[in-house]
Enzyme design. Structure first.
Site, PDB file in Angstrom:
ATOM      1  N   ASN A  63      30.688  31.631  38.415  1.00  0.00           N
ATOM      2  CA  ASN A  63      31.115  31.799  39.796  1.00  0.00           C
ATOM      3  C   ASN A  63      30.872  30.559  40.645  1.00  0.00           C
ATOM      4  O   ASN A  63      31.664  30.228  41.513  1.00  0.00           O
ATOM      5  CB  ASN A  63      30.432  33.020  40.421  1.00  0.00           C
ATOM      6  CG  ASN A  63      28.959  33.083  40.126  1.00  0.00           C
ATOM      7  OD1 ASN A  63      28.538  33.077  38.961  1.00  0.00           O
ATOM      8  ND2 ASN A  63      28.153  33.135  41.168  1.00  0.00           N
ATOM      9  N   HIS A  83      36.677  43.856  43.078  1.00  0.00           N
ATOM     10  CA  HIS A  83      36.973  43.102  44.303  1.00  0.00           C
ATOM     11  C   HIS A  83      37.150  41.602  44.056  1.00  0.00           C
ATOM     12  O   HIS A  83      37.508  40.863  44.968  1.00  0.00           O
ATOM     13  CB  HIS A  83      35.939  43.374  45.397  1.00  0.00           C
ATOM     14  CG  HIS A  83      34.623  42.682  45.241  1.00  0.00           C
ATOM     15  ND1 HIS A  83      34.328  41.497  45.880  1.00  0.00           N
ATOM     16  CD2 HIS A  83      33.519  43.011  44.551  1.00  0.00           C
ATOM     17  CE1 HIS A  83      33.088  41.144  45.576  1.00  0.00           C
ATOM     18  NE2 HIS A  83      32.577  42.045  44.763  1.00  0.00           N
ATOM     19  N   THR A 135      29.704  61.637  40.354  1.00  0.00           N
ATOM     20  CA  THR A 135      31.108  62.000  40.536  1.00  0.00           C
ATOM     21  C   THR A 135      31.967  60.750  40.675  1.00  0.00           C
ATOM     22  O   THR A 135      31.599  59.821  41.389  1.00  0.00           O
ATOM     23  CB  THR A 135      31.244  62.893  41.787  1.00  0.00           C
ATOM     24  OG1 THR A 135      30.456  64.062  41.574  1.00  0.00           O
ATOM     25  CG2 THR A 135      32.691  63.280  42.042  1.00  0.00           C
ATOM     26  N   GLN A 183      34.261  37.082  37.242  1.00  0.00           N
ATOM     27  CA  GLN A 183      35.091  36.013  37.824  1.00  0.00           C
ATOM     28  C   GLN A 183      36.351  35.774  37.001  1.00  0.00           C
ATOM     29  O   GLN A 183      37.344  35.274  37.513  1.00  0.00           O
ATOM     30  CB  GLN A 183      34.307  34.689  37.881  1.00  0.00           C
ATOM     31  CG  GLN A 183      33.273  34.603  38.978  1.00  0.00           C
ATOM     32  CD  GLN A 183      33.870  34.494  40.364  1.00  0.00           C
ATOM     33  OE1 GLN A 183      34.922  33.919  40.573  1.00  0.00           O
ATOM     34  NE2 GLN A 183      33.179  35.055  41.335  1.00  0.00           N
ATOM     35  N   CYS A 203      21.216  30.096  49.969  1.00  0.00           N
ATOM     36  CA  CYS A 203      20.431  30.141  51.206  1.00  0.00           C
ATOM     37  C   CYS A 203      21.339  29.977  52.414  1.00  0.00           C
ATOM     38  O   CYS A 203      22.407  29.398  52.340  1.00  0.00           O
ATOM     39  CB  CYS A 203      19.356  29.084  51.210  1.00  0.00           C
ATOM     40  SG  CYS A 203      19.996  27.430  51.356  1.00  0.00           S
ATOM     41  N   GLY A 262      30.461  45.236  39.786  1.00  0.00           N
ATOM     42  CA  GLY A 262      30.149  44.306  38.706  1.00  0.00           C
ATOM     43  C   GLY A 262      28.651  44.226  38.447  1.00  0.00           C
ATOM     44  O   GLY A 262      28.206  44.150  37.300  1.00  0.00           O
ATOM     45  N   THR A 263      27.884  44.251  39.502  1.00  0.00           N
ATOM     46  CA  THR A 263      26.429  44.198  39.375  1.00  0.00           C
ATOM     47  C   THR A 263      25.914  45.368  38.532  1.00  0.00           C
ATOM     48  O   THR A 263      25.078  45.193  37.640  1.00  0.00           O
ATOM     49  CB  THR A 263      25.765  44.236  40.769  1.00  0.00           C
ATOM     50  OG1 THR A 263      26.205  43.089  41.509  1.00  0.00           O
ATOM     51  CG2 THR A 263      24.258  44.235  40.682  1.00  0.00           C
TER      52      THR A 263
HETATM   53  C1  LIG Z   1      30.690  38.937  42.081  1.00  0.00           C
HETATM   54  C2  LIG Z   1      30.074  38.798  40.753  1.00  0.00           C
HETATM   55  C3  LIG Z   1      29.216  39.789  40.247  1.00  0.00           C
HETATM   56  C4  LIG Z   1      28.831  40.996  41.044  1.00  0.00           C
HETATM   57  O1  LIG Z   1      29.905  41.879  41.210  1.00  0.00           O
HETATM   58  P1  LIG Z   1      29.849  42.933  42.434  1.00  0.00           P
HETATM   59  O2  LIG Z   1      31.021  43.828  42.162  1.00  0.00           O
HETATM   60  O3  LIG Z   1      29.993  42.137  43.681  1.00  0.00           O
HETATM   61  O4  LIG Z   1      28.561  43.638  42.345  1.00  0.00           O
HETATM   62  C5  LIG Z   1      28.695  39.616  38.988  1.00  0.00           C
HETATM   63  N1  LIG Z   1      28.989  38.539  38.258  1.00  0.00           N
HETATM   64  C6  LIG Z   1      29.805  37.563  38.689  1.00  0.00           C
HETATM   65  C7  LIG Z   1      30.106  36.397  37.821  1.00  0.00           C
HETATM   66  C8  LIG Z   1      30.374  37.659  39.962  1.00  0.00           C
HETATM   67  O5  LIG Z   1      31.168  36.688  40.400  1.00  0.00           O
END
Ligand SMILES: *Cc1c(COP(=O)(O)O)cnc(C)c1O
Length: 399
Positions: A169, A219, A255, A197, A343, A86-87
């Site tokens: 989130n 995930h 790939t 999310q 934190c 997602g990042t």
């Molecule tokens: C978890 C999350 C991400 C990041 O996704 P990853 O697959 O963990 O890199 C981005 N945005 C939101 C809102 C998330 O909850």
């Protein structure tokens, strides 16, 4: 030696009957998803870019996963780009569009909400610090929801893109994506939403949502970690941020991670089919949890929107409580939750998002997020609602 140590830890965890209430951080992979992935590690292991039968079979598996996702998003094959998470999808959307729009029409202004995930937040910050873009934040209400009526005033001719998180989130608030998208469409400004999310519980039709870009991460919906996707509308230009071969329509080189892409497709399919069943299971438990905690714990508040929130999401702040201490004591009792604050220990600072809701520090530092999922039971939630007030009573300052 190392293996023995890991086994020992796992045993200990199993014996203590832990309750996982952190589905917003990650979800376990559905066993059906694991089964769908397995052949692609060692049997159907070809490189989808290869011409021979091995390659074709792997390519077919990737296309099948793409078809499933296209179906849910209501878009074309070439509008879905597989990424590593997602990042990365957020990075590709923001950096990719910002750089393309600057090249195309000298646009140098980016609008985001103050409650974006760090994947959007910090990408925007880097676009400002290194690439010289001007970042502006959309106003939000007390629930962290973007104020629709202010958007038109903030959009400019030179706005390269606007990004608003679909479901938050940390506080669970759902933004009015469709309405924001309508304004952006009218003014012809590219619009990205982070739906990482949202995937399990909300509708994802990109035509209905009026979005040009939408990020997914497997995930968070019972798929594997390390795979994601970005929807990008045809005819919208983006600059690739990972260059190399011609994979993913020349927009994301590397790939294909075939087993993970297959797993993402399967998890997405299950999410679509079981969406309403999952909501029907989870929402009453979540409502019970929120009501029970707000009624039994003095000086407690729900954070985020009371109605327009993710059905599996409960988030609170408790006055004069150390959120980290709370998480540790819940963990001792077997409950895995999270706080709003990123934190761990030492240097306690309230999270940016809770600060953006104008909460005082003595509230914002006592945050708790409880996110439910497929394995959550009524019994678990009832027990949790008995345990949490006792812990809070014990650790609250000036009691
Ligand atoms: C978890 C999350 C991400 C990041 O996704 P990853 O697959 O963990 O890199 C981005 N945005 C939101 C809102 C998330 O909850």
């Amino acid at each position: 030696m190392r293996i023995a140590k890991i086994n020992f830890k796992m045993n200990k965890i199993n014996k203590r009957k832990r309750v996982y209430l952190d589905y917003g951080a990650t979800t376990p992979i559905d066993s059906r998803v694991v089964a769908s992935m397995l052949p692609y590690f060692d049997q159907d292991f070809g490189n989808p870019s290869s011409i021979h039968a091995y390659g074709q079979s792997a390519e077919g598996a990737v296309q099948n996963a793409r078809d499933i996702i296209c179906g849910g998003l209501n878009c074309q094959q070439e509008e879905v780009i597989f990424t590593s998470c997602g990042t990365e999808s957020d990075n590709l959307a923001l950096r990719g569009v910002a750089l393309a729009e600057r090249k195309r029409r000298n646009a140098n202004h980016i609008l985001i909400s103050p409650t974006e995930h760090p994947a959007v937040q910090n990408t925007a910050k880097q676009l400002a610090s290194i690439f010289g873009f001007e970042i502006e934040y959309l106003p939000i209400d007390e629930y962290g929801k973007v104020k629709l009526e202010k958007i038109r005033d903030l959009l400019r001719k030179e706005t390269a893109l606007i990004s608003v998180i679909y479901a938050n989130n940390e506080i669970g608030t759902i933004n009015p994506i469709q309405d924001i998208g309508e304004i952006c469409k009218e003014l012809d400004i590219p619009f990205h939403t982070d739906a990482v999310q949202a995937t399990t519980y909300l509708t994802l039709d990109v035509k209905d949502l009026n979005v040009d870009l939408l990020s997914l991460g497997a995930h968070k919906f019972y798929g594997p970690k390390g795979v994601g996707a970005l929807y990008k509308r045809n005819n919208l230009q983006i600059v690739p941020i990972q260059t190399g071969g011609q994979h993913e329509f020349d927009l994301r080189a590397g790939t294909h991670n075939v087993p993970y892409i297959v797993g993402m497709g399967e998890a997405f399919k299950i999410a679509q089919i079981e969406r309403l069943t999952r909501i029907a299971h989870i929402k009453p438990l979540r409502d019970f949890l929120i009501n029970s905690i707000l009624n039994s714990v003095p000086n407690s508040k729900l954070t985020g929107h009371p109605v327009d929130r993710m059905p599996n999401h409960a988030s609170f702040v408790f006055e004069n409580v150390d959120g980290n201490e709370l998480l540790m004591l819940l963990d001792v009792e077997g409950y895995a939750c999270s706080s709003g604050s990123a934190c761990r220990s030492g240097d306690p600072k309230p999270s940016e998002i809770l600060k953006s809701l104008s909460l005082d520090d003595n509230w914002a530092l006592g945050s708790l997020r409880v996110t439910l999922g497929t394995a959550t039971t009524r019994n678990q939630i009832e027990k949790f609602c008995e345990t949490l007030p006792k812990i809070l009573h014990r650790i609250r300052k000036n009691n």
